[in-house]
Design an enzyme around this catalytic site. Sequence first.
Site: not given
Ligand code: NAP
Length: 496
Positions: A177, A230, A286, A387
């Site tokens: 997904k 995420g 991240c 963050e």
């Molecule tokens: P996000 O809003 O948490 O979304 C990540 C993924 O989770 C997306 O596919 C999102 O779908 C899905 N999602 C959202 N709510 C969900 C739920 N209730 N149940 C299951 N899945 C759900 O994060 P983002 O804005 O895409 O990414 C930015 C974040 O990722 C930042 O905090 C960054 O630090 C982190 N990140 C961490 C790493 C690491 O390796 N530590 C690497 C890259 C990024 P939708 O897109 O449809 O909302």
Amino acid sequence: MTTTVQTFQNFIGGKWQAAREGRTFANYNPATGEVLGYFPLSSTADVDAAVASARQAFESWRLVPAPKRGQILFRVGELLSRHKEELARIMTREMGKVLKETRGDVQEGIDMAYYMAGEGRRLFGYTVPVELPNKSGMALRDPVGVVACITPWNFPIAIPTWKMFPALVAGNTIVLKPASDTPQSALRLVEILQEAGLPEGVVNLVCGSGQEVGEALIHHPAVAVISFTGSTESGRHVAVEAAQSLKRVSLEMGGKNAVIVLDDADLELAVEGILWSAYGTTGQRCTACSRLIVQRGVHDHLLEKLLPRIEQLRLGDGLDEQVDVGPVINASQLEKIHAYVEIGQGEGATLVTGGACAEGEGLTSGNFYRPTLFKDVRPEMRIAQEEIFGPVLSVIAVDTFDEAIKVNNQTPFGLSSAIYTQNINNAQRAMRDLTTGILYINSGTTGAEIQLPFGGTRGTGNGHREAGIAGLDVFTEWKVVYTDYSGKLQKAQIDS
Ligand code: NAP
């Protein structure tokens, strides 16, 4: 002239298909506002079909010899190399980062494909001596089953590959997904996997919202593993919900990464690393540096060198090779960044540059924010603790190295830190005392290589790592096999 915007489909059981309820959503270019395509707004019914297909495919995929699985991944690596430029351009249009960075994103996928292709001929378990005669013992890696990969938008190719390739070489099957902001990159990746010869049902793609598709995956009884990357907020929710059915969950979440610059640092080198780590990918990594911890002896001098360089960064569409910093992913993220700037000012930090949406030619239709620098930041301020995920850097002055270590470690996150020092003793102490999952010495906070474990401490993760051999752990179950060839009952601990 009117151009038709393409409508894309899910990939389930080896077939491209629309969402069962027929709904779609639009995806936009953050640099221009243009609609890039319509994608399936899937529901639980689509997830059910994808999981059923993955579950069925698992029974045969797990029996394919691992070297053969690895050969398919090798072909994936070849195809990703061949289509590198095309994929980079799709990604830049979808999420905005500049082309040299999206090329790097594809390169991570290529590296991971070749690395995991090699694992097809290793997947090392181990044998150990056993305490009884005529008996052997060994530990083997078994696949776990259906893996749900839930991925963010900031590394639209690399992150899915970091999850899917180790899972696949170990014999698992996948439902991916992708983030709703970057479905096309994921779709093209899945086409490449199909072209490389993956059997039907081994990889399935379901587009749609986290609230619907993500939730359905978390709660599906036939999903054995959730590999999530995420925000910490979403990751915590995934962990709590998935715990009900005791699923394995690997979480890669947020960061509040710091570059430490000591009085003995090479300042020219530090400026380059800070610029790249704080404003590369528009601060949306991240591992992006959002705190600069500087010893007072070089504080003013460092800022004098840094400020003009920040103000010279060229904003624009990432497809333009002259551009340094692309747009922010979407309007709500733009608002969030600006809200943090106001919070910082309210907390008493000094805004040195930036702090507003960018204006000018080529910037009016996109989500552009000026590279921002705060000084006089105290470690406990929200801009130094939470963050922001945008081009905002907070400078914290410290008197001593001890204080720098303390400030570095006191956030809810623990992904990546960097230290600039010419003193070997300081470097060694940093290796010992900085409590992040990744540490760079005399380099910025970004730039991980795929052959080493990637992940962080505290609110960044839940103890798992991606990449390297450690990346196999969440996708494999240890199975221990004892063979007794003595021809009699031998009791461990009793007859030994
Ligand atoms: P996000 O809003 O948490 O979304 C990540 C993924 O989770 C997306 O596919 C999102 O779908 C899905 N999602 C959202 N709510 C969900 C739920 N209730 N149940 C299951 N899945 C759900 O994060 P983002 O804005 O895409 O990414 C930015 C974040 O990722 C930042 O905090 C960054 O630090 C982190 N990140 C961490 C790493 C690491 O390796 N530590 C690497 C890259 C990024 P939708 O897109 O449809 O909302």
